[in-house]
Design a protein around this motif. Structure first.
Motif, PDB file in Angstrom:
ATOM      1  N   ASN A   1       6.240   4.354   7.449  1.00  7.70           N
ATOM      2  CA  ASN A   1       6.684   4.469   6.070  1.00  7.70           C
ATOM      3  C   ASN A   1       5.836   3.589   5.169  1.00  7.70           C
ATOM      4  OD1 ASN A   1       7.667   1.879   6.544  1.00  7.70           O
ATOM      5  ND2 ASN A   1       9.804   2.490   6.629  1.00  7.70           N
ATOM      6  N   GLY A   2       6.002   3.778   3.874  1.00  8.49           N
ATOM      7  CA  GLY A   2       5.259   2.995   2.887  1.00  8.49           C
ATOM      8  C   GLY A   2       5.774   3.294   1.499  1.00  8.49           C
ATOM      9  N   GLY A   3       5.463   2.399   0.548  1.00  2.00           N
ATOM     10  CA  GLY A   3       5.899   2.630  -0.812  1.00  2.00           C
ATOM     11  C   GLY A   3       5.801   1.394  -1.678  1.00  2.00           C
ATOM     12  N   TYR A   4       6.637   1.329  -2.703  1.00  2.00           N
ATOM     13  CA  TYR A   4       6.611   0.273  -3.708  1.00  2.00           C
ATOM     14  C   TYR A   4       7.795  -0.667  -3.488  1.00  2.00           C
ATOM     15  CZ  TYR A   4       5.645  -1.805  -8.295  1.00  2.00           C
ATOM     16  OH  TYR A   4       5.313  -2.665  -9.313  1.00  2.00           O
ATOM     17  N   SER A   5       7.593  -1.958  -3.783  1.00  2.00           N
ATOM     18  CA  SER A   5       8.645  -2.943  -3.540  1.00  2.00           C
ATOM     19  C   SER A   5       8.650  -3.995  -4.639  1.00  2.00           C
ATOM     20  CB  SER A   5       8.437  -3.617  -2.175  1.00  2.00           C
ATOM     21  OG  SER A   5       9.423  -4.596  -1.929  1.00  2.00           O
ATOM     22  N   GLY A   6       9.814  -4.563  -4.887  1.00  2.00           N
ATOM     23  CA  GLY A   6       9.968  -5.681  -5.807  1.00  2.00           C
ATOM     24  C   GLY A   6      10.725  -6.809  -5.126  1.00  2.00           C
TER      25      GLY A   6
ATOM     26  N   PHE B   1       4.414  -1.879   0.264  1.00  2.63           N
ATOM     27  CA  PHE B   1       4.760  -2.190   1.642  1.00  2.63           C
ATOM     28  C   PHE B   1       4.327  -1.063   2.580  1.00  2.63           C
ATOM     29  CE2 PHE B   1       8.294   0.454   0.351  1.00  2.63           C
ATOM     30  CZ  PHE B   1       8.578   1.189   1.483  1.00  2.63           C
ATOM     31  N   VAL B   2       4.160  -1.410   3.855  1.00  2.00           N
ATOM     32  CA  VAL B   2       3.929  -0.447   4.930  1.00  2.00           C
ATOM     33  C   VAL B   2       4.787  -0.873   6.115  1.00  2.00           C
ATOM     34  CG1 VAL B   2       1.586   0.193   4.242  1.00  2.00           C
ATOM     35  CG2 VAL B   2       1.938  -1.753   5.774  1.00  2.00           C
ATOM     36  N   GLY B   3       5.099   0.065   6.983  1.00  2.48           N
ATOM     37  CA  GLY B   3       5.911  -0.272   8.138  1.00  2.48           C
ATOM     38  C   GLY B   3       6.115   0.917   9.044  1.00  2.48           C
TER      39      GLY B   3
ATOM     40  N   THR C   1      15.709   0.840  14.003  1.00  2.00           N
ATOM     41  CA  THR C   1      15.081  -0.478  14.010  1.00  2.00           C
ATOM     42  C   THR C   1      13.711  -0.336  13.361  1.00  2.00           C
ATOM     43  OG1 THR C   1      16.254  -1.176  16.003  1.00  2.00           O
ATOM     44  CG2 THR C   1      14.247  -2.374  15.438  1.00  2.00           C
ATOM     45  N   GLU C   2      13.416  -1.235  12.413  1.00  2.00           N
ATOM     46  CA  GLU C   2      12.232  -1.044  11.577  1.00  2.00           C
ATOM     47  C   GLU C   2      11.503  -2.355  11.315  1.00  2.00           C
ATOM     48  OE1 GLU C   2      12.608   1.674   8.148  1.00  2.00           O
ATOM     49  OE2 GLU C   2      11.898  -0.012   6.930  1.00  2.00           O
ATOM     50  N   TYR C   3      10.170  -2.271  11.329  1.00  2.00           N
ATOM     51  CA  TYR C   3       9.308  -3.383  10.914  1.00  2.00           C
ATOM     52  C   TYR C   3       8.712  -3.035   9.555  1.00  2.00           C
ATOM     53  CZ  TYR C   3       5.026  -6.065  10.331  1.00  2.00           C
ATOM     54  OH  TYR C   3       4.025  -6.844   9.815  1.00  2.00           O
ATOM     55  N   ARG C   4       8.560  -4.070   8.694  1.00  2.00           N
ATOM     56  CA  ARG C   4       7.985  -3.836   7.365  1.00  2.00           C
ATOM     57  C   ARG C   4       7.146  -5.038   6.946  1.00  2.00           C
ATOM     58  NH1 ARG C   4      12.081  -1.993   2.743  1.00  2.00           N
ATOM     59  NH2 ARG C   4      12.306  -0.311   4.287  1.00  2.00           N
ATOM     60  N   ALA C   5       6.020  -4.776   6.312  1.00  2.00           N
ATOM     61  CA  ALA C   5       5.175  -5.813   5.724  1.00  2.00           C
ATOM     62  C   ALA C   5       5.010  -5.500   4.239  1.00  2.00           C
ATOM     63  CB  ALA C   5       3.817  -5.866   6.412  1.00  2.00           C
ATOM     64  N   ALA C   6       5.427  -6.436   3.379  1.00  2.00           N
ATOM     65  CA  ALA C   6       5.369  -6.246   1.929  1.00  2.00           C
ATOM     66  C   ALA C   6       4.348  -7.217   1.330  1.00  2.00           C
ATOM     67  CB  ALA C   6       6.733  -6.467   1.297  1.00  2.00           C
TER      68      ALA C   6
END
Length: 262
Positions: free
Chosen positions: A150-155, A185-187, A208-213
């Motif tokens: 996944n990926g997208g925009y984050s605040g 972010f991507v994950g 269960t998910e990993y994310r890097a922002a």
């Protein structure tokens, strides 16, 4: 009467022989194998859970006016726990592929340090909450197991801090205000039906998910307590936040097997 009985016996014997011959000539056909159920991943879902995370940020001290560097970059960091809630919608296509959109929020406390090495002072700062909106795409490695990226925009929202002397730990009469940072972010992760654990829970899943922002740089101004007047120095702050979360998911359209295909 004897002739009639002999005739009936002969007919019965001939009929039995014919039936036996017919059964012997008929080929044996095995029963069809059990049919794997087909599942439908298209539809809305909601989720909630929690996890842990770490962040690190490249920091250096600079003048507030003119942004003249006073120190070299140093990396500070923090960690902590959070809760998360969200919702989304998925589309299943070509049997085993799924694409979707989602939005979520994280609420907690990932605590770390904001350091002014030039003046020898430090403040405690924490990531208080963040949000994200994006897309996910993946493959059904089993009918009820979805592996995705996944990926997208984050605040994100970061707390203010009280600055203290690095040696004594006593307040120095300065502070920083809270601030917001945006980025991307991507994950990736895995989502599966709870049925794989032997539970009977139609519509309930676990992911269960990993994310890097990666958030944009911020010059965090140092200010005098009470008056909030600028002190004259600022600390640059460019954070990377990494999280791992586990959530329960409820899919509204999930009804179990919908089609039997041979």
């Amino acid at each position: 009467m004897k002739k009639l009985l002999l005739a009936l016996s002969a007919v019965a014997a001939i009929t039995g022989s014919a039936n036996a011959a017919d059964l012997a000539a008929r080929p044996y056909t095995k029963a069809p194998p059990p049919v794997a159920p087909a599942y439908n991943w298209t539809g809305f879902y909601i989720f909630g859970g929690g996890g842990g995370g770490i962040w690190d940020a490249d920091q250096h001290t600079q003048t507030t006016v003119g942004a003249v560097p006073l120190t070299i970059d140093q990396r500070q960091g923090g960690d902590g726990w959070f809760g998360t809630v969200g919702l989304g919608y998925d589309w299943q296509f070509n049997n085993s592929w799924v694409v979707g959109v989602f939005a979520d929020g994280q609420f907690g406390s990932l605590r770390g340090s904001l350091s002014d090495a030039f003046n020898g002072i430090t403040g405690r700062i924490k990531l208080q909450d963040s949000w994200a909106a994006g897309v996910r795409f993946g493959y059904l490695v089993a009918p009820n197991v979805f592996s995705y990226v996944n990926g997208g925009y984050s605040g994100s929202h970061w707390s203010g801090s009280t600055l203290v002397d690095n040696l004594s730990g006593l307040p120095v009469g300065l502070h920083t205000d809270s601030f917001n940072r945006n980025g991307w972010f991507v994950g990736g992760g895995v989502e599966n039906s709870l049925n794989i654990f032997g539970l009977t829970a139609p519509g309930w899943f676990m992911k269960t998910e990993y994310r890097a922002a990666y958030y944009n740089k911020k010059a965090v101004d140092e200010r005098f307590d009470g008056t909030n007047i600028l002190f004259g120095d600022s600390v640059t702050f460019k954070p990377l936040v990494q999280t791992v979360s586990t959530s329960l998911v409820y899919r509204f359209n999930w009804t179990g097997p919908v089609v039997a295909k041979y």
